[in-house]
Design an enzyme around this catalytic site. Structure first.
Site, PDB file in Angstrom:
ATOM      1  N   HIS A  54       1.471   6.912   1.552  1.00 42.21           N
ATOM      2  CA  HIS A  54       2.754   6.909   1.595  1.00 42.21           C
ATOM      3  C   HIS A  54       3.313   7.406   0.195  1.00 42.21           C
ATOM      4  O   HIS A  54       3.161   6.601  -0.804  1.00 42.21           O
ATOM      5  CB  HIS A  54       3.291   5.506   1.845  1.00 42.21           C
ATOM      6  CG  HIS A  54       4.649   5.165   1.630  1.00 42.21           C
ATOM      7  ND1 HIS A  54       5.243   4.071   1.964  1.00 42.21           N
ATOM      8  CD2 HIS A  54       5.918   5.864   1.575  1.00 42.21           C
ATOM      9  CE1 HIS A  54       6.677   4.024   1.808  1.00 42.21           C
ATOM     10  NE2 HIS A  54       7.056   5.241   1.792  1.00 42.21           N
TER      11      HIS A  54
ATOM     12  N   HIS B 123       2.242  22.580  -4.425  1.00 44.73           N
ATOM     13  CA  HIS B 123       0.967  23.656  -3.757  1.00 44.73           C
ATOM     14  C   HIS B 123      -0.381  22.735  -3.748  1.00 44.73           C
ATOM     15  O   HIS B 123      -0.448  22.165  -4.898  1.00 44.73           O
ATOM     16  CB  HIS B 123       1.118  24.800  -4.279  1.00 44.73           C
ATOM     17  CG  HIS B 123       0.747  24.908  -5.879  1.00 44.73           C
ATOM     18  ND1 HIS B 123      -0.732  24.934  -6.035  1.00 44.73           N
ATOM     19  CD2 HIS B 123       1.427  24.739  -6.773  1.00 44.73           C
ATOM     20  CE1 HIS B 123      -0.649  24.863  -7.514  1.00 44.73           C
ATOM     21  NE2 HIS B 123       0.627  24.638  -8.096  1.00 44.73           N
TER      22      HIS B 123
HETATM   23  O1  JB2 Z   1       1.682  -5.708  14.874  1.00 45.78           O
HETATM   24  C1  JB2 Z   1       2.842  -5.439  15.052  1.00 45.78           C
HETATM   25  C2  JB2 Z   1       3.781  -5.834  14.080  1.00 45.78           C
HETATM   26  N1  JB2 Z   1       3.743  -6.442  12.846  1.00 45.78           N
HETATM   27  C3  JB2 Z   1       5.035  -6.320  12.439  1.00 45.78           C
HETATM   28  N2  JB2 Z   1       3.197  -4.696  16.154  1.00 45.78           N
HETATM   29  C4  JB2 Z   1       4.704  -4.153  16.209  1.00 45.78           C
HETATM   30  N3  JB2 Z   1       4.947  -3.473  17.112  1.00 45.78           N
HETATM   31  N4  JB2 Z   1       5.414  -4.466  15.380  1.00 45.78           N
HETATM   32  C5  JB2 Z   1       5.235  -5.181  14.081  1.00 45.78           C
HETATM   33  N5  JB2 Z   1       5.709  -5.736  13.241  1.00 45.78           N
HETATM   34  C6  JB2 Z   1       7.144  -5.394  12.864  1.00 45.78           C
HETATM   35  O2  JB2 Z   1       7.348  -4.247  11.871  1.00 45.78           O
HETATM   36  C7  JB2 Z   1       8.151  -6.491  12.238  1.00 45.78           C
HETATM   37  O3  JB2 Z   1       8.466  -7.405  13.315  1.00 45.78           O
HETATM   38  C8  JB2 Z   1       9.273  -5.696  11.573  1.00 45.78           C
HETATM   39  O4  JB2 Z   1      10.413  -5.576  12.435  1.00 45.78           O
HETATM   40  C9  JB2 Z   1       8.679  -4.303  11.101  1.00 45.78           C
HETATM   41  C10 JB2 Z   1       8.417  -4.176   9.845  1.00 45.78           C
HETATM   42  O5  JB2 Z   1       9.859  -4.262   9.265  1.00 45.78           O
HETATM   43  P1  JB2 Z   1      10.249  -4.228   7.858  1.00 45.78           P
HETATM   44  O6  JB2 Z   1      11.859  -3.699   7.566  1.00 45.78           O
HETATM   45  O7  JB2 Z   1       9.833  -5.298   7.200  1.00 45.78           O
HETATM   46  O8  JB2 Z   1       9.276  -2.849   7.159  1.00 45.78           O
HETATM   47  P2  JB2 Z   1       9.222  -1.396   7.481  1.00 45.78           P
HETATM   48  O9  JB2 Z   1       7.555  -1.244   7.909  1.00 45.78           O
HETATM   49  O10 JB2 Z   1      10.070  -1.214   8.638  1.00 45.78           O
HETATM   50  O11 JB2 Z   1       9.734  -0.798   6.354  1.00 45.78           O
HETATM   51  C11 JB2 Z   1       8.844  -0.941   4.931  1.00 45.78           C
HETATM   52  O12 JB2 Z   1       8.343   0.414   4.685  1.00 45.78           O
HETATM   53  C12 JB2 Z   1       9.197   1.596   4.645  1.00 45.78           C
HETATM   54  C13 JB2 Z   1       8.430   2.829   4.503  1.00 45.78           C
HETATM   55  C14 JB2 Z   1       9.865  -1.297   3.901  1.00 45.78           C
HETATM   56  O13 JB2 Z   1       9.163  -1.674   2.578  1.00 45.78           O
HETATM   57  C15 JB2 Z   1      11.053  -0.167   3.720  1.00 45.78           C
HETATM   58  O14 JB2 Z   1      11.901  -0.238   2.546  1.00 45.78           O
HETATM   59  C16 JB2 Z   1      10.179   1.179   3.531  1.00 45.78           C
HETATM   60  N6  JB2 Z   1      11.216   2.143   3.536  1.00 45.78           N
END
Ligand code: JB2
Length: 210
Positions: A145, A136
């Protein structure tokens, strides 16, 4: 207006967000990723990189969600979407328990099993990850995050873009500033200033990002 949510980001976080949205009855129109290689992310099509967004908006798509874990990048991309006239939606899994007196901003992800209790306030673009607990009267600034299974006791305040790793815990009425990092499993017993990196039990300051 064309239905369906545009997902910005096509990595691991996007998979969970897409499944959240579907579980909540939404459809996914397209995924936009920095790597535009055509592929599926959780069964949704990657249709291009950020340069494809104006075209999607022109087709009448309006709802969007930034599914990227990096807190600063999420803020920047969300501003770009707003500037193009997209509306940021929330991605809340139906198994999350959110008090009717809690207040959530926009662009917020609340994953399965998370709990947000009475009169807590969650800023825009926050991630309340799987099984995290916000008791709360907590205050979370924009783009914080909370990692999976982390927990805030009552009356905890976080500034903007602060990150708690998996399983981190914070005792009641503690204030943590902006851009802080609390490591996995840490137990925070005292206030932490902006930009602090802290971990351990009890959490000790290990550095400062500024
Ligand atoms: O400028 C961008 C950009 N920069 C990176 N524009 C767009 N449209 N996409 C972008 N990306 C993309 O974000 C990358 O190409 C990649 O596909 C994606 C990041 O993927 P990643 O699996 O590295 O991280 P995430 O942000 O999906 O997940 C993180 O955060 C979550 C909360 C990880 O640490 C996870 O384990 C966590 N659960």
């Amino acid at each position: 207006m064309t239905a369906g949510v545009v997902i910005v980001g096509g990595g691991g976080h996007a998979k969970v967000v897409i499944e959240n949205l579907r579980a909540a009855g939404q459809t996914i129109a397209a995924v936009i990723d920095a790597d535009p290689t055509p592929r599926q992310v959780a069964g949704a099509p990657v249709v291009g990189d950020d340069s494809a967004l104006p075209g999607l908006r022109g087709q009448g798509l309006r709802k969007a969600f930034v599914a990227i874990g990096d807190n600063r990048l999420r803020v920047r991309l969300a501003q770009g979407l707003r500037d193009q006239g997209f509306e940021l939606v929330n991605a809340i899994h139906p198994s999350a328990v959110i008090s009717p007196s809690a207040r959530l901003g926009v662009g917020v992800a609340v994953m399965a099993g998370a709990v947000i209790n009475a009169e807590s306030q969650i800023g825009d673009l926050a991630i309340i990850n799987t099984g995290a607990v916000v008791d709360h009267d907590c205050r979370l600034g924009a783009a914080c995050h909370l990692g999976p299974a982390s927990a805030l006791a009552g009356g905890v305040s976080l500034g903007k873009r602060t990150f708690l790793g998996v399983g981190a815990r914070v005792i009641p009425n503690v204030t943590i500033g902006s851009d802080a990092i609390v490591g996995a499993g840490a137990v925070v017993l005292r206030d932490l200033a902006d930009g602090v990196v802290a971990f351990g039990v009890p959490a000790r300051i290990q550095g400062n990002r500024q």
